[in-house]
Motif scaffolding. Sequence first.
Motif, PDB file in Angstrom:
ATOM      1  N   PRO A  68       0.838  -1.208   0.000  1.00 22.44           N
ATOM      2  CA  PRO A  68       0.000   0.000   0.000  1.00 22.44           C
ATOM      3  C   PRO A  68       0.870   1.254   0.000  1.00 22.44           C
ATOM      4  O   PRO A  68       1.979   1.239   0.490  1.00 22.44           O
ATOM      5  N   LYS A  69       0.312   2.330  -0.541  1.00 20.95           N
ATOM      6  CA  LYS A  69       1.133   3.541  -0.695  1.00 20.95           C
ATOM      7  C   LYS A  69       1.272   4.308   0.613  1.00 20.95           C
ATOM      8  O   LYS A  69       2.264   4.920   0.901  1.00 20.95           O
ATOM      9  N   SER A  70       0.203   4.317   1.397  1.00 19.87           N
ATOM     10  CA  SER A  70       0.258   5.127   2.617  1.00 19.87           C
ATOM     11  C   SER A  70      -0.586   4.476   3.688  1.00 19.87           C
ATOM     12  O   SER A  70      -1.270   3.498   3.435  1.00 19.87           O
ATOM     13  N   SER A  71      -0.538   5.002   4.879  1.00 17.46           N
ATOM     14  CA  SER A  71      -1.322   4.449   5.980  1.00 17.46           C
ATOM     15  C   SER A  71      -2.801   4.740   5.733  1.00 17.46           C
ATOM     16  O   SER A  71      -3.138   5.688   5.033  1.00 17.46           O
ATOM     17  N   PRO A  72      -3.663   3.914   6.292  1.00 24.76           N
ATOM     18  CA  PRO A  72      -5.088   4.008   5.975  1.00 24.76           C
ATOM     19  C   PRO A  72      -5.738   5.336   6.344  1.00 24.76           C
ATOM     20  O   PRO A  72      -6.739   5.697   5.756  1.00 24.76           O
ATOM     21  N   ASP A  73      -5.191   6.069   7.300  1.00 25.27           N
ATOM     22  CA  ASP A  73      -5.851   7.340   7.570  1.00 25.27           C
ATOM     23  C   ASP A  73      -5.104   8.513   6.955  1.00 25.27           C
ATOM     24  O   ASP A  73      -5.463   9.657   7.132  1.00 25.27           O
ATOM     25  N   GLY A  74      -4.062   8.228   6.199  1.00 21.53           N
ATOM     26  CA  GLY A  74      -3.409   9.295   5.444  1.00 21.53           C
ATOM     27  C   GLY A  74      -4.217   9.553   4.186  1.00 21.53           C
ATOM     28  O   GLY A  74      -5.126   8.809   3.840  1.00 21.53           O
ATOM     29  N   ALA A  75      -3.874  10.636   3.499  1.00 22.14           N
ATOM     30  CA  ALA A  75      -4.653  10.992   2.316  1.00 22.14           C
ATOM     31  C   ALA A  75      -4.300  10.090   1.132  1.00 22.14           C
ATOM     32  O   ALA A  75      -3.156   9.701   0.964  1.00 22.14           O
ATOM     33  N   PRO A  76      -5.297   9.765   0.328  1.00 19.67           N
ATOM     34  CA  PRO A  76      -5.011   9.036  -0.902  1.00 19.67           C
ATOM     35  C   PRO A  76      -4.474  10.015  -1.936  1.00 19.67           C
ATOM     36  O   PRO A  76      -4.406  11.206  -1.657  1.00 19.67           O
ATOM     37  N   GLU A  77      -4.140   9.528  -3.112  1.00 19.76           N
ATOM     38  CA  GLU A  77      -3.642  10.451  -4.145  1.00 19.76           C
ATOM     39  C   GLU A  77      -4.764  11.335  -4.642  1.00 19.76           C
ATOM     40  O   GLU A  77      -5.934  10.970  -4.586  1.00 19.76           O
ATOM     41  N   ASN A 123      -8.526  26.066   6.103  1.00 20.76           N
ATOM     42  CA  ASN A 123      -7.807  24.925   5.541  1.00 20.76           C
ATOM     43  C   ASN A 123      -7.329  23.951   6.608  1.00 20.76           C
ATOM     44  O   ASN A 123      -6.871  22.860   6.297  1.00 20.76           O
ATOM     45  N   VAL A 124      -7.423  24.378   7.895  1.00 21.52           N
ATOM     46  CA  VAL A 124      -6.922  23.542   8.989  1.00 21.52           C
ATOM     47  C   VAL A 124      -8.072  23.156   9.907  1.00 21.52           C
ATOM     48  O   VAL A 124      -8.934  23.985  10.198  1.00 21.52           O
ATOM     49  N   ASP A 125      -8.066  21.906  10.388  1.00 15.89           N
ATOM     50  CA  ASP A 125      -9.156  21.481  11.267  1.00 15.89           C
ATOM     51  C   ASP A 125      -8.936  21.989  12.690  1.00 15.89           C
ATOM     52  O   ASP A 125      -7.864  22.487  13.020  1.00 15.89           O
ATOM     53  N   TRP A 126      -9.972  21.826  13.545  1.00  9.45           N
ATOM     54  CA  TRP A 126      -9.925  22.358  14.912  1.00  9.45           C
ATOM     55  C   TRP A 126      -8.789  21.762  15.734  1.00  9.45           C
ATOM     56  O   TRP A 126      -8.189  22.424  16.554  1.00  9.45           O
ATOM     57  N   LEU A 127      -8.487  20.466  15.449  1.00  9.35           N
ATOM     58  CA  LEU A 127      -7.433  19.802  16.217  1.00  9.35           C
ATOM     59  C   LEU A 127      -6.039  20.147  15.705  1.00  9.35           C
ATOM     60  O   LEU A 127      -5.049  19.727  16.285  1.00  9.35           O
ATOM     61  N   LYS A 128      -6.002  20.875  14.572  1.00 13.45           N
ATOM     62  CA  LYS A 128      -4.730  21.243  13.929  1.00 13.45           C
ATOM     63  C   LYS A 128      -3.930  20.007  13.537  1.00 13.45           C
ATOM     64  O   LYS A 128      -2.717  19.960  13.689  1.00 13.45           O
ATOM     65  N   THR A 129      -4.631  19.016  13.040  1.00 12.55           N
ATOM     66  CA  THR A 129      -3.931  17.804  12.618  1.00 12.55           C
ATOM     67  C   THR A 129      -4.015  17.573  11.130  1.00 12.55           C
ATOM     68  O   THR A 129      -3.318  16.723  10.586  1.00 12.55           O
ATOM     69  N   VAL A 130      -4.898  18.268  10.435  1.00 12.43           N
ATOM     70  CA  VAL A 130      -5.073  18.063   9.000  1.00 12.43           C
ATOM     71  C   VAL A 130      -5.054  19.420   8.310  1.00 12.43           C
ATOM     72  O   VAL A 130      -5.712  20.349   8.766  1.00 12.43           O
ATOM     73  N   LYS A 131      -4.302  19.517   7.219  1.00 12.16           N
ATOM     74  CA  LYS A 131      -4.245  20.803   6.514  1.00 12.16           C
ATOM     75  C   LYS A 131      -4.413  20.609   5.025  1.00 12.16           C
ATOM     76  O   LYS A 131      -3.734  19.781   4.414  1.00 12.16           O
ATOM     77  N   VAL A 150     -12.253  19.884   6.367  1.00 10.18           N
ATOM     78  CA  VAL A 150     -11.274  20.704   5.655  1.00 10.18           C
ATOM     79  C   VAL A 150     -10.824  19.981   4.381  1.00 10.18           C
ATOM     80  O   VAL A 150     -10.889  18.756   4.304  1.00 10.18           O
ATOM     81  N   PRO A 151     -10.357  20.757   3.397  1.00  7.25           N
ATOM     82  CA  PRO A 151      -9.946  20.125   2.135  1.00  7.25           C
ATOM     83  C   PRO A 151      -8.718  19.235   2.354  1.00  7.25           C
ATOM     84  O   PRO A 151      -7.958  19.420   3.299  1.00  7.25           O
ATOM     85  N   VAL A 152      -8.573  18.253   1.472  1.00  6.73           N
ATOM     86  CA  VAL A 152      -7.393  17.401   1.495  1.00  6.73           C
ATOM     87  C   VAL A 152      -6.369  17.980   0.516  1.00  6.73           C
ATOM     88  O   VAL A 152      -5.181  18.057   0.831  1.00  6.73           O
ATOM     89  N   TYR A 153      -6.860  18.394  -0.657  1.00  9.89           N
ATOM     90  CA  TYR A 153      -6.007  19.052  -1.647  1.00  9.89           C
ATOM     91  C   TYR A 153      -6.549  20.453  -1.895  1.00  9.89           C
ATOM     92  O   TYR A 153      -6.685  21.236  -0.966  1.00  9.89           O
ATOM     93  N   ASP A 154      -6.902  20.741  -3.177  1.00  8.99           N
ATOM     94  CA  ASP A 154      -7.327  22.106  -3.497  1.00  8.99           C
ATOM     95  C   ASP A 154      -8.832  22.202  -3.698  1.00  8.99           C
ATOM     96  O   ASP A 154      -9.296  23.002  -4.503  1.00  8.99           O
ATOM     97  N   GLU A 155      -9.602  21.387  -3.004  1.00  9.46           N
ATOM     98  CA  GLU A 155     -11.060  21.457  -3.144  1.00  9.46           C
ATOM     99  C   GLU A 155     -11.540  22.857  -2.769  1.00  9.46           C
ATOM    100  O   GLU A 155     -10.994  23.471  -1.860  1.00  9.46           O
TER     101      GLU A 155
END
Lengths: 254, 546
Positions: free
Chosen positions: B70-79, B113-121, B164-169
């Motif tokens: 697999p390319k990345s961990s299951p909770d990381g972003a897909p391509e 662009n950043v979530d409340w927990l500041k874990t996803v941007k 929050v967006p994952v890419y440029d949504e």
Amino acid sequence: MSGRVLVGVKRVIDYAVKIRVKPDNSGVVTDGVKHSMNPFCEIAVEEAVKLKEKKLIKEVVAVSCGPQQSQETIRTALAMGADRGIHVEVAGKDYETLGPLQVSKIMAALAKKEDAQLLILGKQAIDDDCNQTGQMTAALLDWPQGTFASEVSLDGDKVKVVREIDGGLETIKISTPAVLTADLRLNTPRYATLPNIMKAKKKKIANVKPADLGVDLTSRLEVLKVEEPPQREAGVKVETVEDLVGKLKETGRI
Amino acid sequence: EIQTVLMSTSARLFRSSPLTVRLRAALRPLCPHSTLTCTARLSPADVHSPFLACGSGQFVASTRKLHVEPKSSPDGAPERLPFSKVTEEDLAYFRKILAGRTITDPDLLESSNVDWLKTVKGSSEVLLRPQTTEEVSQILSYCNSRNLAVNPQGGNTGLVGGSVPVYDEIILSTSLMNNILTFDNISGILTCQAGCVLENLSLYLEERDYIMPLDLGAKGSCQIGGNVATNAGGLRLLRYGSLHGTVLGLEVVLADGRVLDCLATLRKDNTGYDLKQLFIGSEGTLGVITAVSILCPRKPKSTNVVFLGCETFEELLKTFQLCRGMLGEILSAFEFLDSECMRLLNTHLKLPNPITDCPFYIVIETSGSDQDHDSQKLDNFLEKAMASTLVTDGTVATEQSKIKDLWSMRERVTEALTHDGFTYKYDISLPVERIYQLVTDMRQHLGDRAKSVVGYGHVGDGNLHLNITSPAKDPALLAAIEPFVYEWTASCQGSISAEHGLGLKKRNYIYYSKPSQAVALMGNIKAMLDPKGILNPYKTLPDDLK
């Protein structure tokens, strides 16, 4: 010294409640509105209970002047650790015109009757903000007063009081019996624990009438009108700095 | 070969069925670098599925697929999926329909662009702020035709990276859609736009002697549209039920711009399929909610809050039973927190413990129409609880100010955790009697690797909030926590996301709680309502559905 401390507690509208003025502007709506103990009175009760826990005084008596419901406020003081309560019954028209002068006469009479070593009150009530009862009571009794107390320590028959004043902190030493009024930073009132709440139900609250104390309740004040402060107007949002400068010029601010 | 692999692989000691143990044991050596479910089409929830029997043709076929790393961990972003990128022409169109409400300034975009927990941007470059349903319809119709991805955003208080967006949504914010439309004070039915902040709705209703049927710690920022899109639970669910019951109607804009008007204000309406139920909890992936009609309960005349301390979790559960029995119809909340939570509240927020230190704390709220009756019931319950020593200490509040203070002890735990370090959050539904076992097991399992392991939550609803902190993001710690926590949950047939939803972070763990047939059907519905997949991509549904 008797080792007895009297604490005055006032029943006021809870500070988290939104206040509404009566349609006839004669006062504030109190019917069906949540009431609780005045926050400064809580601090006064806490201080008295602390003194008892340190074994510096022997008994804490909570006093409240008002209608039947004032007994709830006394029960809260009992749940915090007061030993017994005195409910001075004042109802109806007399209650509407009850103010610092009348209350201080009552407090002075009770302080003498109960042979109190200290009378502790909150510095002011959050409904009228008068900040007069403590001072008037001391004057009527001709006792020294330590007002706006942020620290209290007993030393034999003297009391050291650190007072919060405009310029900073003032430390005074006064002899007992004395009147103290509690300021915000004196202590943090405890939550009444369940065992104490249960015990409080069995503690005694004596019923007293102002006439029994020889106090005349007539008021020298008449409330003419009560109205809300002017509504705060909404701000205006502008898009650009030019707009802002334009608006400021328009309203004559610059 | 597969058989030998099965025999030789030592399965970890899970509390799980023999079938699932064999499944995991077989698959583990085949994907060494990732957690189990990232590529598994086989779901641990497929207990009755035929192809779990090892040696079957289907089983072999699927395991062959797993040789692909697999390319990345299951909770990381897909391509990034092949959506269009925003052009100057697109911006010109948006600026035409939303003059002054098309934001492209990077500073202003930062917080969205950043979530409340500041874990996803994310890296969105466009934030749109419509004020009407018509504008939302125009935006979506345009984006659908241009194949531009859209991320609907309310209060941005979600905890699973779904807001929050994952890419440029393109971020579609409902913040300016904050009008209350109607309120009927006989039926208690409120209709409002999706961008109304929950606390504002509460204040509006309280003045009219009603309350919102839901309440949560994020009330000052969260918006009702987001609450409905995530089927938010909260502190009052025990008494008033879930949004699936209290929402009477929705107005939703679909992916192609069509406006679906199901904004009925009827308590009962059995005419055809109940479409609004699809959108409640759909996390912005099936449509953008633009208006809500909701049934509101009367404001209780008498509210009491009790804060109790218990020595053991068993005693806490017995207290719950006693409470249910003696307080019954006036019980409106039953929450718990453990001593670790109290330590964090004391340390980081300087909130003192209202009572003496105990291993467990309970917050009970009663709401009723008669102060005297409720006080009587409450007094009886408290006397019984203290006399039977189920409860070791406690305090009661009837005044609004004190009630707020006691509720803070429960509501501000989330805030206290953010000061303790990087937080790993798990929101699990379990059978009530097993709730704390997971916390104890996790503590033992992690040992010194974690800074704090705390448990709190809506114990009355069987919902645990398990939180683990570490000084900084720690992949080794994460590997120890997951999939341990999900497998533990699956072994009790629990839910890996009781109320927080799946969002970005948990989308691939859906198979722990739903059978693959169900997930496949979800994919069908998504494809039907949003064929181009522009609504909140990369969220809620697992990556292997594509």
